[in-house]
Design an enzyme around this catalytic site. Structure first.
Site, mmCIF file in Angstrom:
data_model
loop_
_atom_site.group_PDB
_atom_site.id
_atom_site.type_symbol
_atom_site.label_atom_id
_atom_site.label_comp_id
_atom_site.label_asym_id
_atom_site.label_seq_id
_atom_site.Cartn_x
_atom_site.Cartn_y
_atom_site.Cartn_z
ATOM 1 N N LYS A 251 8.776 -13.789 -19.063
ATOM 2 C CA LYS A 251 10.046 -13.081 -18.842
ATOM 3 C C LYS A 251 10.687 -12.852 -20.209
ATOM 4 O O LYS A 251 11.336 -13.729 -20.762
ATOM 5 C CB LYS A 251 10.970 -13.899 -17.943
ATOM 6 C CG LYS A 251 12.283 -13.177 -17.639
ATOM 7 C CD LYS A 251 13.191 -14.031 -16.772
ATOM 8 C CE LYS A 251 14.385 -13.246 -16.266
ATOM 9 N NZ LYS A 251 15.192 -12.646 -17.342
ATOM 10 N N GLU A 301 10.096 -4.342 -21.224
ATOM 11 C CA GLU A 301 11.264 -4.958 -21.840
ATOM 12 C C GLU A 301 11.159 -4.709 -23.347
ATOM 13 O O GLU A 301 10.104 -4.943 -23.950
ATOM 14 C CB GLU A 301 11.238 -6.464 -21.530
ATOM 15 C CG GLU A 301 12.470 -7.204 -21.920
ATOM 16 C CD GLU A 301 13.563 -7.248 -20.833
ATOM 17 O OE1 GLU A 301 13.422 -6.587 -19.784
ATOM 18 O OE2 GLU A 301 14.564 -7.941 -21.065
#
Ligand code: AMP
Length: 584
Positions: A251, A301
């Site tokens: 993440k 991301e």
């Protein structure tokens, strides 16, 4: 539709205290609009001439609006300004000045055709599109011509609209409900279409002209509502929820980017669907080079990295990209890496209904990884212990943890469901003291550091085994002079293999006799399967690592390697760290 009619409805919406009444008022207004003007009605109510993700700006500030009003009403600028100050509402200032104006020599309100919604909208669109030399004068002329023809009440809403202070509190969901009511379509169908194509003007036009909503398709250039994640705090719960097996991904801690490649180029949308392309010209360029598709929608991301070492930095560093005039400088000082984790459209093929595992395969097929564009690190796992080990690895290298995803799940636009589950810590720790570590290996530098070492492998000492156990790879905190000095002092210590007194899972480019000691500070001490310090002491299979380590500038020439921080001290430091709650 006459603009006056829209204004009447807006006034009613403004005065109601009940949401259900608001919906009814809007629905009855929509019923009266023609299919060719319904989109304009909706954009005017929402306060944006186009869907926000198109990024169209009116470019009208309060000053400019007052100047246009002055021109239209013959009221002096100073008088208007004091009226504005007194009322605190530019709309009210406009209303009063229009009401009391003699409109000397200008158009006389009531002496001609009332304003139509389309006229107001089209003129405002011209205001927005006026650019280049003379744009200001053009905007003033267009606006004042509108004011000159508007009633005081109409002028009030025009003024509020142009300065972005309509503040009716009408949300997209309210419009969806009103549209469903007005045209007898199912709210759920409208919502689904909105997730795929979040442009309410466009959708309203479709339903108003009786077109079916399933014609709405994923379209490169039009952002979809992103899929969101739930959260759980144990790996066994997560696996159970996902049916036993999960695609676990790092993440990354940066800015979510929905990347659209289409004939008109590359565009990047934020999680809130704002067009953020301007902040990332380097990402645009890197995507063009790395992605082999004519058309695609990818998700990833954007993470700030240390320009010298390529290591990830906390997301706050991306804030430098937010100030327009700083983007060019920020690109150099705060370069980024894009970590791609999904693909939802490729060359005419909508992949949203395909299972994630298929999409991941597709992603690796169309992406040629580079320094600037990588595929998010992932593993397919089915036992909680392995998930935990991977989680600790993820945290220790600077990410927030993992996002665990169902391998068979579709891409659920706009949904926060249980097919994506984030696994991050409730607390993070703060490293309270510096440590003195021994340089046992090094990695070759790139770019500015080419020919020198770019990062070093550091270890703590264990007196009981007389061994050195690694705790981090550090590249930050070194000046150019430091790097030269490090290279020089390490040269005589170079050996062709790992030193027998060094325990390491990492493969360094160069190994040294353990001798040089330097002082290091980090954000915290975390668990990590990548390092051997205190391996298994806290959890099986993981050791301790310094997260976000940096050299403090102090060479501990006063210390020999056996006086370096010990593994026992590392464990103590780990246990005594201050814990701080992590926000959601
Ligand atoms: P949160 O903002 O805490 O709800 O976490 C979800 C966010 O994590 C997403 O919106 C992304 O910006 C970010 N993220 C980082 N890595 C991933 C990944 N591998 N998959 C999905 N989202 C990710």
């Amino acid at each position: 539709m006459q603009f006056g009619e829209l204004v009447k409805a807006l006034a009613a919406v403004e005065s109601t205290t009940q949401r259900s009444v608001m919906v009814k008022l809007l629905a009855s207004l929509f019923k009266k609009a023609l299919p060719e003007e319904i989109d304009k009605v909706i954009y005017l109510i929402l306060g944006d001439l186009r869907p926000p993700w198109e990024g169209l700006e009116l470019g009208v500030g309060e000053k400019l609006c007052l100047r246009a009003l002055a021109k239209a009403t013959g009221t002096s600028q100073a008088e208007l300004e004091s009226l504005y100050k007194k009322t605190g509402d530019i709309g009210e200032a406009a209303r009063r000045s229009l009401a009391s104006s003699k409109r000397p020599g200008l158009l006389t309100f009531g002496s001609q055709k009332p304003l139509e919604v389309s006229e107001v909208y089209d003129t405002l669109l011209k205001v927005a599109r006026a650019s280049g030399e003379g744009a200001q004068d053009m905007k003033i002329a267009l606006l004042s011509s509108l004011f000159a023809r508007s009633s005081p009440e109409e002028g009030k809403y025009i003024a509020r609209f142009v300065v972005g202070k309509l503040r009716l509190g009408v949300a997209d969901m309210t419009i969806i409900e009103a549209l469903a009511d007005a045209y007898g379509v199912r709210k759920e169908d409208l919502e689904r279409a909105y997730h795929v194509y979040p442009d309410l003007g466009h959708l309203a036009k479709l339903v108003a002209s009786g077109k079916p909503l399933d014609e709405v398709k994923v379209t490169p250039g039009v952002p979809v509502l992103p899929m969101l994640a739930q959260r759980l705090s144990s790996s066994s719960e997560i696996l159970a929820k996902l049916g036993g097996t999960a695609i676990c991904e790092y993440k990354y801690d940066g800015e979510r980017a929905q990347i659209h490649i289409s004939q008109s180029g590359v565009r990047i949308f934020s999680r809130r669907l704002e067009d953020i392309t301007h902040a990332y010209p380097d990402v645009v360029k890197a995507v063009k080079e790395a992605v082999m598709a004519r058309e695609a929608i990818l998700e990833g991301e954007i993470v700030a990295v240390d320009p010298d070492t390529g290591e990830m930095l906390p997301f706050q560093e991306l804030m430098h990209r937010k100030r327009k005039h700083e983007v060019v400088a920020a690109m150099e000082m705060y370069p980024t890496v894009l970590y791609l984790f999904d693909v939802i459209f490729v060359d005419g093929e909508d992949l949203t209904n395909e299972p994630l595992i298929y999409r991941r395969v597709k992603l690796s097929e169309i992406v040629q990884e580079s320094d600037k564009v990588q595929i998010a690190k992932w593993l397919m796992l089915d036992d909680p212990d392995s998930v935990d080990v991977f989680f600790h690895e993820a945290v220790s290298v600077g990410t927030e943890g993992l996002i665990c995803k169902s391998p068979t799940s579709e891409y659920e636009m706009g949904a926060r469901g249980w097919n994506w589950i984030k696994y991050k810590r409730d607390y993070k720790s703060e490293m309270i003291d510096t440590v003195d570590l021994v340089v046992v290996g090094a990695f070759y530098g790139r770019g500015k550091r080419a020919g020198l070492y770019g990062a070093f492998l550091l270890a703590a000492y264990d007196p009981s085994s007389d061994m050195f156990y690694t705790v981090c790879k550090v590249g930050s905190g070194f000046t150019d002079a430091d790097l030269k000095k490090m290279y020089e002092i390490l040269q005589p210590l170079k050996i062709p293999h790992r030193h027998p007194r060094v325990s390491s899972k990492m493969e360094a480019d160069v190994w040294f006799v353990p001798q040089v000691v330097i002082e290091v500070i980090g954000a915290e001490i975390t668990l990590s399967p990548l390092h051997t310090c205190c391996l298994g002491a806290v959890r099986p299979g993981v050791g301790l690592a310094v997260r976000f380590p940096r050299f403090t500038g102090r060479y501990r020439t006063d210390k020999g390697p056996e006086q370096a921080t010990t593994v026992a001290e590392m464990l103590e430091l780990y246990k005594r760290q201050k814990k701080v709650a992590q926000p959601e």
